[in-house]
Motif scaffolding. Structure first.
Motif, PDB file in Angstrom:
ATOM      1  N   PHE A   5       0.845  -1.195   0.000  1.00  0.00           N
ATOM      2  CA  PHE A   5       0.000   0.000   0.000  1.00  0.00           C
ATOM      3  C   PHE A   5       0.880   1.245   0.000  1.00  0.00           C
ATOM      4  O   PHE A   5       0.685   2.153  -0.806  1.00  0.00           O
ATOM      5  N   ASP A   6       1.859   1.286   0.909  1.00  0.00           N
ATOM      6  CA  ASP A   6       2.769   2.434   0.984  1.00  0.00           C
ATOM      7  C   ASP A   6       3.553   2.626  -0.309  1.00  0.00           C
ATOM      8  O   ASP A   6       3.761   3.750  -0.753  1.00  0.00           O
ATOM      9  N   VAL A   7       3.988   1.531  -0.893  1.00  0.00           N
ATOM     10  CA  VAL A   7       4.743   1.595  -2.148  1.00  0.00           C
ATOM     11  C   VAL A   7       3.862   2.163  -3.261  1.00  0.00           C
ATOM     12  O   VAL A   7       4.296   3.006  -4.051  1.00  0.00           O
ATOM     13  N   ARG A  56      -5.357  18.497  -0.907  1.00  0.00           N
ATOM     14  CA  ARG A  56      -6.704  17.918  -0.955  1.00  0.00           C
ATOM     15  C   ARG A  56      -6.953  17.218  -2.281  1.00  0.00           C
ATOM     16  O   ARG A  56      -7.567  16.165  -2.339  1.00  0.00           O
ATOM     17  N   GLY A  57      -6.454  17.786  -3.355  1.00  0.00           N
ATOM     18  CA  GLY A  57      -6.581  17.152  -4.663  1.00  0.00           C
ATOM     19  C   GLY A  57      -5.878  15.811  -4.715  1.00  0.00           C
ATOM     20  O   GLY A  57      -6.370  14.842  -5.294  1.00  0.00           O
ATOM     21  N   MET A  58      -4.711  15.745  -4.078  1.00  0.00           N
ATOM     22  CA  MET A  58      -3.974  14.481  -4.059  1.00  0.00           C
ATOM     23  C   MET A  58      -4.694  13.451  -3.199  1.00  0.00           C
ATOM     24  O   MET A  58      -4.744  12.269  -3.559  1.00  0.00           O
ATOM     25  N   ILE A  59      -5.263  13.876  -2.079  1.00  0.00           N
ATOM     26  CA  ILE A  59      -6.050  12.959  -1.251  1.00  0.00           C
ATOM     27  C   ILE A  59      -7.197  12.390  -2.082  1.00  0.00           C
ATOM     28  O   ILE A  59      -7.460  11.177  -2.050  1.00  0.00           O
ATOM     29  N   ASP A  60      -7.854  13.234  -2.853  1.00  0.00           N
ATOM     30  CA  ASP A  60      -8.948  12.780  -3.706  1.00  0.00           C
ATOM     31  C   ASP A  60      -8.451  11.772  -4.735  1.00  0.00           C
ATOM     32  O   ASP A  60      -9.096  10.752  -4.978  1.00  0.00           O
ATOM     33  N   GLN A  61      -7.312  12.042  -5.337  1.00  0.00           N
ATOM     34  CA  GLN A  61      -6.740  11.104  -6.309  1.00  0.00           C
ATOM     35  C   GLN A  61      -6.449   9.755  -5.664  1.00  0.00           C
ATOM     36  O   GLN A  61      -6.713   8.704  -6.256  1.00  0.00           O
ATOM     37  N   LEU A  62      -5.901   9.786  -4.465  1.00  0.00           N
ATOM     38  CA  LEU A  62      -5.593   8.536  -3.764  1.00  0.00           C
ATOM     39  C   LEU A  62      -6.871   7.765  -3.430  1.00  0.00           C
ATOM     40  O   LEU A  62      -6.927   6.545  -3.582  1.00  0.00           O
ATOM     41  N   LEU A  63      -7.886   8.482  -2.984  1.00  0.00           N
ATOM     42  CA  LEU A  63      -9.149   7.826  -2.622  1.00  0.00           C
ATOM     43  C   LEU A  63      -9.841   7.204  -3.825  1.00  0.00           C
ATOM     44  O   LEU A  63     -10.579   6.226  -3.675  1.00  0.00           O
ATOM     45  N   ASN A  64      -9.606   7.744  -5.005  1.00  0.00           N
ATOM     46  CA  ASN A  64     -10.277   7.266  -6.209  1.00  0.00           C
ATOM     47  C   ASN A  64      -9.368   6.482  -7.144  1.00  0.00           C
ATOM     48  O   ASN A  64      -9.760   6.172  -8.264  1.00  0.00           O
ATOM     49  N   ASN A  65      -8.182   6.134  -6.688  1.00  0.00           N
ATOM     50  CA  ASN A  65      -7.226   5.435  -7.532  1.00  0.00           C
ATOM     51  C   ASN A  65      -7.560   3.942  -7.619  1.00  0.00           C
ATOM     52  O   ASN A  65      -7.751   3.283  -6.598  1.00  0.00           O
ATOM     53  N   GLU A  66      -7.598   3.419  -8.834  1.00  0.00           N
ATOM     54  CA  GLU A  66      -7.933   2.006  -9.048  1.00  0.00           C
ATOM     55  C   GLU A  66      -6.892   1.064  -8.437  1.00  0.00           C
ATOM     56  O   GLU A  66      -7.245   0.001  -7.941  1.00  0.00           O
ATOM     57  N   ASP A  67      -5.623   1.447  -8.483  1.00  0.00           N
ATOM     58  CA  ASP A  67      -4.578   0.599  -7.906  1.00  0.00           C
ATOM     59  C   ASP A  67      -4.731   0.471  -6.392  1.00  0.00           C
ATOM     60  O   ASP A  67      -4.392  -0.553  -5.812  1.00  0.00           O
ATOM     61  N   LEU A  68      -5.228   1.512  -5.756  1.00  0.00           N
ATOM     62  CA  LEU A  68      -5.420   1.473  -4.306  1.00  0.00           C
ATOM     63  C   LEU A  68      -6.757   0.861  -3.911  1.00  0.00           C
ATOM     64  O   LEU A  68      -6.929   0.460  -2.761  1.00  0.00           O
TER      65      LEU A  68
END
Length: 80
Positions: A5-7, A56-68
């Motif tokens: 996850f961290d990687v 905040r934009g990056m948090i949104d990207q992380l929350l919506n990222n398919e890999d995550l």
């Protein structure tokens, strides 16, 4: 030990131009600081404001990222 996850978060952050913040915890910690600064009256220039807001934009990207998304069913703690 770094988990996958961290990687994955570090890779996404780097792909988006983030060099200082590279863990989910880094972004989670940065957001309340920004909100606090704004509530007290943001005293930096517009460029710093937009840069800080981009967290905040990056948090949104992380929350919506398919890999995550595959980690969604795993218990993940941002308090560690």
């Amino acid at each position: 030990m770094t988990n996958s996850f961290d990687v994955t978060v570090a890779r996404i952050a780097e792909d988006n131009g983030w060099s200082r913040l590279r863990r989910a915890r880094d972004f989670v910690d940065a957001w309340p600081s920004y909100v606090d600064q704004c509530s007290r009256g943001y005293d930096m220039n517009i460029y710093e404001y937009e840069n800080d807001l981009s967290v905040r934009g990056m948090i949104d990207q992380l929350l919506n990222n398919e890999d995550l998304a595959r980690f969604q069913s795993s218990p993940i703690s941002v308090t560690e």
